[in-house]
Scaffold this motif. Structure first.
Motif, mmCIF file in Angstrom:
data_model
loop_
_atom_site.group_PDB
_atom_site.id
_atom_site.type_symbol
_atom_site.label_atom_id
_atom_site.label_comp_id
_atom_site.label_asym_id
_atom_site.label_seq_id
_atom_site.Cartn_x
_atom_site.Cartn_y
_atom_site.Cartn_z
ATOM 1 N N ALA A 88 0.841 -1.203 0.000
ATOM 2 C CA ALA A 88 0.000 0.000 0.000
ATOM 3 C C ALA A 88 0.874 1.251 0.000
ATOM 4 N N PRO A 137 -4.177 -3.545 -11.414
ATOM 5 C CA PRO A 137 -4.998 -3.937 -10.255
ATOM 6 C C PRO A 137 -4.227 -3.987 -8.936
ATOM 7 N N VAL A 174 -2.530 -2.979 -5.466
ATOM 8 C CA VAL A 174 -3.049 -2.022 -4.485
ATOM 9 C C VAL A 174 -2.426 -0.634 -4.638
ATOM 10 N N VAL A 210 -3.891 1.116 -7.656
ATOM 11 C CA VAL A 210 -5.305 1.460 -7.461
ATOM 12 C C VAL A 210 -5.413 2.681 -6.541
ATOM 13 N N GLN A 211 -4.622 2.696 -5.483
ATOM 14 C CA GLN A 211 -4.665 3.847 -4.560
ATOM 15 C C GLN A 211 -4.223 5.125 -5.265
ATOM 16 N N GLU A 247 -6.961 6.310 -7.514
ATOM 17 C CA GLU A 247 -8.067 6.923 -6.763
ATOM 18 C C GLU A 247 -7.735 8.358 -6.354
ATOM 19 N N VAL A 271 -12.696 4.659 -12.630
ATOM 20 C CA VAL A 271 -11.329 4.134 -12.674
ATOM 21 C C VAL A 271 -11.435 2.687 -13.137
ATOM 22 N N VAL A 305 -9.759 -1.039 -14.401
ATOM 23 C CA VAL A 305 -8.593 -1.897 -14.187
ATOM 24 C C VAL A 305 -8.301 -2.622 -15.504
#
Lengths: 164, 164
Positions: B28, B57, B59, B62-63, B66, B77, B79
Motif C-alpha cells: 500500500a 490492479p 493495491v 489502485v490507490q 483513486e 477508474v 482496471v
C-alpha cells in the motif's frame, strides 16, 4: 470524544462491476457505485472521526477505502489479510476489530463481514449488510460490542431504537 | 481544448511500503507517499482535464489512481491487464495508449511504464520516471507521440525545451 467512545466500523465495499477479465479480485466500482459511496462517505464522516482504515486487497475494497480516506481526511489505508473473502474470515475480522478497536474502519466483503458483525454482537442483524453499508459497533471493556448505528447508502441512519 | 489536444498520461504509482505479508501485489502507499501524491495530483489537474483513468490492479496503483480520480473529478477508474507488471508489458501499454488516446491516464509500474514511454516516443527519456511522476504525451495522427510535459512530485513541471 475520547478514543474509547469512537466506534469500530465494519464497511462493505460499494457497488462494483459484475465481472472482470482478471477475475473477481480485479472488479472495480461502477461510476454509479462510486458516486453513491462518495456521498455516503461524507455522511459517515459527519457521524464520527476515524483513526485509520484497514481494507481487503481486492480492487473494489481498496477503492471504497480510498473514498473513505478522502471523506474522513485519514492519512493511511492499510491492507490486511483478515479482510480477504475466505472461509472462516469472520473470526479473523472480529479478532482484528478487537485488536485495533475504537476508531478503526474495516472494509471488506460479504458474507464474512455480516457474519463478523453477528459474531461481535452475539445476535442476528436486523437487516442485511448491503453494499456500501457501514455498521458502527461500540467496543466494551469485556471484549464484546454493542450496536451504535447502522448506515446504508441512500437511507436514513438507524440506531438501536429504530432497529428493534 | 478539444479531445485531440488532450495529452495521454503515463503515471507511475506513488511511494509504497517496501513489503507486505500478502506479497508485492498488496503493498500500500505510505502516509507520506499518499500526502505527496495528493498534492501532486492537484497540480496535475491544473495542467489538463482527463476523460478517464485506467490502472493496474495492484493495491499501490489502485490507490494512486483513486487519488488522481479525486483530484481530476473523474467518475470512473478502470482496471486493465496491460498495466500489470509483466514481461513485455511495455508493448501492451503503448497499444492501450493508442487505443484510448487523448485524455486518458494510465497508472502502472516500472520498468514497463518507462519502457513504454521510450517505445512511444522512439527515443530515450531525459530522466528516470520516478514514483508518482506523470509523463504527458501528445498523440500524433500517424500513431506516434511527442512529449508534451513531465511532472515529478516535488519538482517544477518540465517541457521539451527544459529537457534537452
Amino acid at each position: 470524544m475520547s478514543a474509547r467512545e469512537l466506534p469500530l466500523l465494519f464497511i462493505r465495499h460499494a457497488v462494483a462491476e459484475d465481472s472482470h477479465v482478471l477475475g473477481d479480485e480485479a472488479r472495480a466500482l461502477t461510476p454509479e457505485g462510486r458516486a453513491a459511496f462518495r456521498h455516503h462517505a461524507r455522511k459517515l464522516a459527519r457521524l464520527t472521526p476515524l483513526r485509520g482504515i484497514i481494507t481487503s486487497p481486492l480492487v473494489r475494497a481498496v477503492q471504497t477505502a480510498e473514498l473513505l480516506a478522502e471523506a474522513f481526511g485519514v492519512s493511511g489505508v492499510e491492507v490486511h489479510p483478515a479482510l480477504l473473502p475466505q472461509r472462516g474470515a469472520h473470526k479473523r475480522i472480529v479478532d482484528l476489530g478487537r485488536e485495533r478497536g475504537a476508531g478503526w474502519a474495516l472494509v471488506g466483503h460479504n458474507p464474512s463481514l455480516e457474519r463478523a458483525a453477528i459474531r461481535a454482537l452475539e445476535h442476528e442483524l436486523p437487516d442485511k449488510l448491503r453494499k456500501g453499508a457501514a455498521l458502527a459497533l461500540h467496543p466494551l471493556k469485556n471484549g464484546g460490542f454493542t450496536l451504535a448505528w447502522w448506515a446504508t447508502p441512500g437511507k436514513p441512519v438507524k440506531r438501536p431504537g429504530d432497529l428493534r
